[in-house]
Write an enzyme that holds these catalytic residues in place. Structure first.
Site, PDB file in Angstrom:
ATOM      1  N   SER A  17     -24.517  -2.828 -29.891  1.00 50.20           N
ATOM      2  CA  SER A  17     -25.308  -3.498 -30.931  1.00 50.20           C
ATOM      3  C   SER A  17     -24.469  -3.919 -32.124  1.00 50.20           C
ATOM      4  CB  SER A  17     -26.444  -2.587 -31.404  1.00 50.20           C
ATOM      5  OG  SER A  17     -25.917  -1.417 -32.010  1.00 50.20           O
ATOM      6  N   SER A  20     -20.201  -0.001 -34.460  1.00 54.23           N
ATOM      7  CA  SER A  20     -18.843   0.382 -34.855  1.00 54.23           C
ATOM      8  C   SER A  20     -18.188  -0.682 -35.712  1.00 54.23           C
ATOM      9  CB  SER A  20     -17.992   0.659 -33.618  1.00 54.23           C
ATOM     10  OG  SER A  20     -18.484   1.782 -32.928  1.00 54.23           O
ATOM     11  N   ALA A  38     -12.815  10.235 -34.572  1.00 53.04           N
ATOM     12  CA  ALA A  38     -13.277   9.831 -33.248  1.00 53.04           C
ATOM     13  C   ALA A  38     -13.739  11.055 -32.473  1.00 53.04           C
ATOM     14  CB  ALA A  38     -12.145   9.139 -32.496  1.00 53.04           C
ATOM     15  N   THR A  39     -14.902  10.938 -31.846  1.00 57.85           N
ATOM     16  CA  THR A  39     -15.460  12.063 -31.102  1.00 57.85           C
ATOM     17  C   THR A  39     -15.358  11.880 -29.590  1.00 57.85           C
ATOM     18  OG1 THR A  39     -17.681  11.125 -31.102  1.00 57.85           O
ATOM     19  CG2 THR A  39     -17.096  12.575 -32.952  1.00 57.85           C
ATOM     20  N   HIS A  54     -10.998   0.045 -29.273  1.00 54.29           N
ATOM     21  CA  HIS A  54     -11.373   0.429 -30.641  1.00 54.29           C
ATOM     22  C   HIS A  54     -10.127   0.585 -31.513  1.00 54.29           C
ATOM     23  CE1 HIS A  54     -15.752   1.597 -31.051  1.00 54.29           C
ATOM     24  NE2 HIS A  54     -15.687   1.146 -29.814  1.00 54.29           N
ATOM     25  N   ARG A  55      -9.122   1.294 -30.991  1.00 51.46           N
ATOM     26  CA  ARG A  55      -7.899   1.519 -31.772  1.00 51.46           C
ATOM     27  C   ARG A  55      -7.171   0.203 -32.050  1.00 51.46           C
ATOM     28  NH1 ARG A  55      -5.471   7.012 -31.910  1.00 51.46           N
ATOM     29  NH2 ARG A  55      -6.975   8.402 -30.950  1.00 51.46           N
TER      30      ARG A  55
END
Length: 172
Positions: A17, A20, A38-39, A54-55
């Site tokens: 959506s 992030s 980060a989890t 993401h990174r």
């Protein structure tokens, strides 16, 4: 003011959506450096690829802290005033459940860490309560615990956003 965000912001939404990206933009509006907690855990190639994407999109001003279980401790360990992004709470909750941790105690510790943050915190989480009731006990437990956690955080947050198709809707 454009460079100020509330002490605690909760960004909810469905998968893909824009949660992030929007949360990153909120934090990046503040002076660097920023902390990305980060989890996620990379259990397979697909998750490794998602983590790498993401990174790669984050500039070098981000410090990444991996906290698949010790999220409250990671929040409390950050330098004073540093903006923090946590992505994501539902992965953290999944990790706790799979590790057979006390999720209620962990949620309380998270709430306490968010009450006295060293800097602004933006929390990202998947809204999982909009679909049908899951057909198995583990999925129902996950949905229920995520819903309780979201309600507790939303009650404490100064701002709550709900992402739909990349668009933020201000809930609170």
């Amino acid at each position: 003011m454009p460079n100020e965000i509330p002490r605690l912001t909760l960004v909810l939404g469905g998968a893909r959506s824009g949660k992030s990206r929007h949360a990153e933009a909120l934090v990046e509006a503040l002076p660097a450096p920023w902390t990305y907690i980060a989890t996620a855990e990379a259990y397979d190639d697909e998750m490794r690829q998602r983590i790498a994407e993401h990174r790669a999109r984050r500039p070098a001003n981000w410090q990444t802290v991996d906290a698949p279980l010790a999220l409250p401790e990671a929040i409390r360990s950050q330098p004073a005033g540093r903006p923090i992004l946590v992505d994501c709470l539902t992965l953290w909750l999944t990790n706790l459940i799979l590790a057979e941790r006390d999720t209620a105690a962990a949620a309380e510790a998270l709430l306490a860490a968010c009450e006295r943050p060293s800097g602004p915190i933006v929390l990202v989480s998947n809204e999982v309560g909009l679909g049908i009731v899951p057909d198995n006990a583990l999925a129902r437990r996950f949905r229920d615990e995520a819903g309780r956690l979201h309600q507790a955080l939303a009650a404490r947050a100064e701002r709550v956003l709900f992402m739909v198709a990349g668009l933020p809707m201000q809930v609170k």
